[in-house]
Design an enzyme around this catalytic site. Sequence first.
Site, PDB file in Angstrom:
ATOM      1  N   GLY A  98       0.830  -1.208   0.000  1.00  0.00           N
ATOM      2  CA  GLY A  98       0.000   0.000   0.000  1.00  0.00           C
ATOM      3  C   GLY A  98       0.858   1.249   0.000  1.00  0.00           C
ATOM      4  O   GLY A  98       1.929   1.271   0.588  1.00  0.00           O
TER       5      GLY A  98
ATOM      6  N   ARG B  45      -4.006 -14.773 -14.084  1.00  0.00           N
ATOM      7  CA  ARG B  45      -5.421 -15.016 -14.406  1.00  0.00           C
ATOM      8  C   ARG B  45      -5.516 -15.839 -15.694  1.00  0.00           C
ATOM      9  O   ARG B  45      -4.958 -15.461 -16.724  1.00  0.00           O
ATOM     10  CB  ARG B  45      -6.131 -13.671 -14.583  1.00  0.00           C
ATOM     11  CG  ARG B  45      -7.644 -13.754 -14.612  1.00  0.00           C
ATOM     12  CD  ARG B  45      -8.170 -12.331 -14.560  1.00  0.00           C
ATOM     13  NE  ARG B  45      -9.500 -12.214 -15.097  1.00  0.00           N
ATOM     14  CZ  ARG B  45     -10.610 -12.340 -14.382  1.00  0.00           C
ATOM     15  NH1 ARG B  45     -10.529 -12.587 -13.098  1.00  0.00           N
ATOM     16  NH2 ARG B  45     -11.786 -12.202 -14.937  1.00  0.00           N
TER      17      ARG B  45
ATOM     18  N   ASP C 287       5.732  -4.756   5.934  1.00  0.00           N
ATOM     19  CA  ASP C 287       6.205  -6.074   6.374  1.00  0.00           C
ATOM     20  C   ASP C 287       6.128  -7.113   5.255  1.00  0.00           C
ATOM     21  O   ASP C 287       7.026  -7.951   5.123  1.00  0.00           O
ATOM     22  CB  ASP C 287       5.466  -6.541   7.639  1.00  0.00           C
ATOM     23  CG  ASP C 287       3.965  -6.331   7.562  1.00  0.00           C
ATOM     24  OD1 ASP C 287       3.473  -5.917   6.487  1.00  0.00           O
ATOM     25  OD2 ASP C 287       3.279  -6.600   8.556  1.00  0.00           O
TER      26      ASP C 287
ATOM     27  N   THR D 197       4.924   2.135   6.114  1.00  0.00           N
ATOM     28  CA  THR D 197       3.527   1.803   6.374  1.00  0.00           C
ATOM     29  C   THR D 197       2.897   2.926   7.178  1.00  0.00           C
ATOM     30  O   THR D 197       3.511   3.441   8.118  1.00  0.00           O
ATOM     31  CB  THR D 197       3.335   0.487   7.163  1.00  0.00           C
ATOM     32  OG1 THR D 197       2.037   0.499   7.772  1.00  0.00           O
ATOM     33  CG2 THR D 197       4.349   0.294   8.267  1.00  0.00           C
TER      34      THR D 197
ATOM     35  N   ASP E  95       0.588   2.376   9.070  1.00  0.00           N
ATOM     36  CA  ASP E  95       0.148   1.742  10.326  1.00  0.00           C
ATOM     37  C   ASP E  95       1.216   1.785  11.418  1.00  0.00           C
ATOM     38  O   ASP E  95       0.922   1.504  12.582  1.00  0.00           O
ATOM     39  CB  ASP E  95      -0.229   0.277  10.075  1.00  0.00           C
ATOM     40  CG  ASP E  95      -1.434   0.138   9.165  1.00  0.00           C
ATOM     41  OD1 ASP E  95      -2.103   1.150   8.925  1.00  0.00           O
ATOM     42  OD2 ASP E  95      -1.689  -0.977   8.698  1.00  0.00           O
TER      43      ASP E  95
ATOM     44  N   ASP F 291       3.527  -0.309  12.024  1.00  0.00           N
ATOM     45  CA  ASP F 291       3.622  -1.598  12.711  1.00  0.00           C
ATOM     46  C   ASP F 291       4.857  -2.421  12.338  1.00  0.00           C
ATOM     47  O   ASP F 291       4.862  -3.638  12.490  1.00  0.00           O
ATOM     48  CB  ASP F 291       2.338  -2.422  12.489  1.00  0.00           C
ATOM     49  CG  ASP F 291       2.055  -2.682  11.012  1.00  0.00           C
ATOM     50  OD1 ASP F 291       2.799  -2.163  10.157  1.00  0.00           O
ATOM     51  OD2 ASP F 291       1.089  -3.401  10.717  1.00  0.00           O
TER      52      ASP F 291
ATOM     53  N   MET G 130      -7.560   3.367   9.785  1.00  0.00           N
ATOM     54  CA  MET G 130      -6.824   2.187   9.319  1.00  0.00           C
ATOM     55  C   MET G 130      -5.999   1.582  10.437  1.00  0.00           C
ATOM     56  O   MET G 130      -5.729   2.219  11.461  1.00  0.00           O
ATOM     57  CB  MET G 130      -5.971   2.526   8.115  1.00  0.00           C
ATOM     58  CG  MET G 130      -6.776   2.506   6.829  1.00  0.00           C
ATOM     59  SD  MET G 130      -5.741   2.624   5.374  1.00  0.00           S
ATOM     60  CE  MET G 130      -6.946   2.234   4.094  1.00  0.00           C
TER      61      MET G 130
ATOM     62  N   ARG H 240      -4.863  -2.569  10.271  1.00  0.00           N
ATOM     63  CA  ARG H 240      -5.392  -3.926  10.106  1.00  0.00           C
ATOM     64  C   ARG H 240      -5.005  -4.810  11.288  1.00  0.00           C
ATOM     65  O   ARG H 240      -5.784  -5.597  11.772  1.00  0.00           O
ATOM     66  CB  ARG H 240      -4.853  -4.499   8.798  1.00  0.00           C
ATOM     67  CG  ARG H 240      -5.496  -5.765   8.374  1.00  0.00           C
ATOM     68  CD  ARG H 240      -5.117  -6.131   6.960  1.00  0.00           C
ATOM     69  NE  ARG H 240      -3.767  -5.725   6.612  1.00  0.00           N
ATOM     70  CZ  ARG H 240      -3.355  -5.496   5.369  1.00  0.00           C
ATOM     71  NH1 ARG H 240      -4.186  -5.640   4.383  1.00  0.00           N
ATOM     72  NH2 ARG H 240      -2.110  -5.137   5.119  1.00  0.00           N
TER      73      ARG H 240
ATOM     74  N   ARG I 211     -23.874   7.500  14.668  1.00  0.00           N
ATOM     75  CA  ARG I 211     -23.500   7.432  13.246  1.00  0.00           C
ATOM     76  C   ARG I 211     -22.061   6.964  13.122  1.00  0.00           C
ATOM     77  O   ARG I 211     -21.262   7.143  14.038  1.00  0.00           O
ATOM     78  CB  ARG I 211     -23.618   8.811  12.592  1.00  0.00           C
ATOM     79  CG  ARG I 211     -25.008   9.381  12.609  1.00  0.00           C
ATOM     80  CD  ARG I 211     -25.940   8.606  11.691  1.00  0.00           C
ATOM     81  NE  ARG I 211     -27.294   9.131  11.767  1.00  0.00           N
ATOM     82  CZ  ARG I 211     -27.754  10.113  10.992  1.00  0.00           C
ATOM     83  NH1 ARG I 211     -26.991  10.674  10.107  1.00  0.00           N
ATOM     84  NH2 ARG I 211     -28.998  10.524  11.124  1.00  0.00           N
TER      85      ARG I 211
ATOM     86  N   ARG J 254      -4.310   7.492   3.407  1.00  0.00           N
ATOM     87  CA  ARG J 254      -3.114   7.122   2.634  1.00  0.00           C
ATOM     88  C   ARG J 254      -2.711   8.220   1.653  1.00  0.00           C
ATOM     89  O   ARG J 254      -1.629   8.151   1.054  1.00  0.00           O
ATOM     90  CB  ARG J 254      -3.387   5.818   1.871  1.00  0.00           C
ATOM     91  CG  ARG J 254      -3.554   4.619   2.779  1.00  0.00           C
ATOM     92  CD  ARG J 254      -2.448   3.609   2.574  1.00  0.00           C
ATOM     93  NE  ARG J 254      -2.548   3.031   1.269  1.00  0.00           N
ATOM     94  CZ  ARG J 254      -3.078   1.826   0.999  1.00  0.00           C
ATOM     95  NH1 ARG J 254      -3.526   1.085   1.998  1.00  0.00           N
ATOM     96  NH2 ARG J 254      -3.129   1.370  -0.217  1.00  0.00           N
TER      97      ARG J 254
HETATM   98  O1  F6P Z   1      -1.152  -1.894   5.684  1.00  0.00           O
HETATM   99  C1  F6P Z   1      -1.547  -0.577   5.589  1.00  0.00           C
HETATM  100  C2  F6P Z   1      -2.996  -0.432   5.364  1.00  0.00           C
HETATM  101  O2  F6P Z   1      -3.182   0.933   5.342  1.00  0.00           O
HETATM  102  C3  F6P Z   1      -3.937  -1.107   6.368  1.00  0.00           C
HETATM  103  O3  F6P Z   1      -4.196  -0.353   7.494  1.00  0.00           O
HETATM  104  C4  F6P Z   1      -5.154  -1.349   5.541  1.00  0.00           C
HETATM  105  O4  F6P Z   1      -5.935  -2.405   6.029  1.00  0.00           O
HETATM  106  C5  F6P Z   1      -4.576  -1.698   4.252  1.00  0.00           C
HETATM  107  O5  F6P Z   1      -3.386  -0.957   4.118  1.00  0.00           O
HETATM  108  C6  F6P Z   1      -5.489  -1.457   3.094  1.00  0.00           C
HETATM  109  O6  F6P Z   1      -4.758  -1.623   1.939  1.00  0.00           O
HETATM  110  P1  F6P Z   1      -5.391  -1.792   0.508  1.00  0.00           P
HETATM  111  O7  F6P Z   1      -6.506  -0.859   0.401  1.00  0.00           O
HETATM  112  O8  F6P Z   1      -4.290  -1.469  -0.406  1.00  0.00           O
HETATM  113  O9  F6P Z   1      -5.853  -3.198   0.441  1.00  0.00           O
END
Ligand code: F6P
Length: 359
Positions: free
Chosen positions: A10, A82, A115, A137, A139, A141, A181, A183, A277, A286
């Site tokens: 990402g 594919r 990662d 990232t 995140d 992480d 975000m 994950r 809501r 991002r």
């Molecule tokens: O790993 C980074 C991240 O931003 C996560 O928090 C999120 O779940 C994921 O990418 C989404 O990535 P994509 O939309 O590219 O599947």
Amino acid sequence: MRIALSTGGGDAPGLNAVIRAVVLSARGRGWDVLGSKRGYAGLLGDDDVVPLTSESVRGIMAHGGTILRTTNRGSPFNYPVRSPDGSWTEIDRSDEIIENARNLGIDALISIGGDGSLAIAQRLVEKGMRIVGVPKTIDNDVSGTVMTFGFDTAVNTAIEAIDKLHTTAESHDRVMVLEVMGRDAGFIALYAGVAGTADVILVPEIPWNMDKVCEKIRARDAAGRRFSIVVVAEGVTMPDGEVGVIGESLPGQARRVGGVADVIAREIQVRTGKETRSLVLGHLQRGGSPTGYDRLLATRFGGAAVEAVANKKWGHMVALQSPHLVTIPIVDVLDSPKRVDATHDVVRTARAVGISFGD
Ligand code: F6P
């Protein structure tokens, strides 16, 4: 010396700043730089490999995204193919990368990724490729580095959203559930939640339950604070053990999550009777121009990656271990992903100032 550069996984604000720093530092040493488009697709011959010069990186520091483009489904070890009938298979194309890199006269590769990309880089190193990693990232992480670029920009985007939700939530006496975000890790929810003064923060690392969340909302009501802001990481584990809401992934892609905020919001409304809501901030986190912090960190990472190539630090990644930039073995990083530590001072302080983690 001829090096190649790729961005995988990402995207994250600051990728272009890394590319710029790598290209300018490498050109300053008289090296040639090639860019592999769309992760490894360029090196596999499925996309372009382009020369990168000082001219190619002019004016890109402030731009989000990556001029090299990226993909989250391009592992050369499980490359999705594919078939004409629409079905997918995965094949190992790692040998092709090594051969193509050799044919292009590439001496070393700088791989910028999270990662997943770092794990691929490690496997290619084990097959003999000379690679230096740059962790990326939003995140935050990746272990071994205090911070990854993109995180600060994402946190600021989330804070801005929380600020805006506050005024409308207060006007309507509503509960607003904001999904950010993260994950597997709750850093964006934690940092943005604290800095944005959320009332409840839910992260994957801290088990929570709906009773406690609603207790906090009712207590605020009783104290005359008739609105509440709940910030939730997309990958949070629900009290029944489900992890977030799983979306459909394409072959070769990591598990997709998203939509948990709506499930939580409905339950809060049923239990408290308060209008609730939800909002999924999603990929807004991002995008955008990297913050000053991310521009500087990304530039430092790019400069340090070129130094690491000069020092033949194959199989290492650059990392921030404040105040220094260091290089550490990628394999050490893969062993222990970084997660929110429930005893960390940010969590303790959040609790001390009245934020609930639903536990
Ligand atoms: O790993 C980074 C991240 O931003 C996560 O928090 C999120 O779940 C994921 O990418 C989404 O990535 P994509 O939309 O590219 O599947």
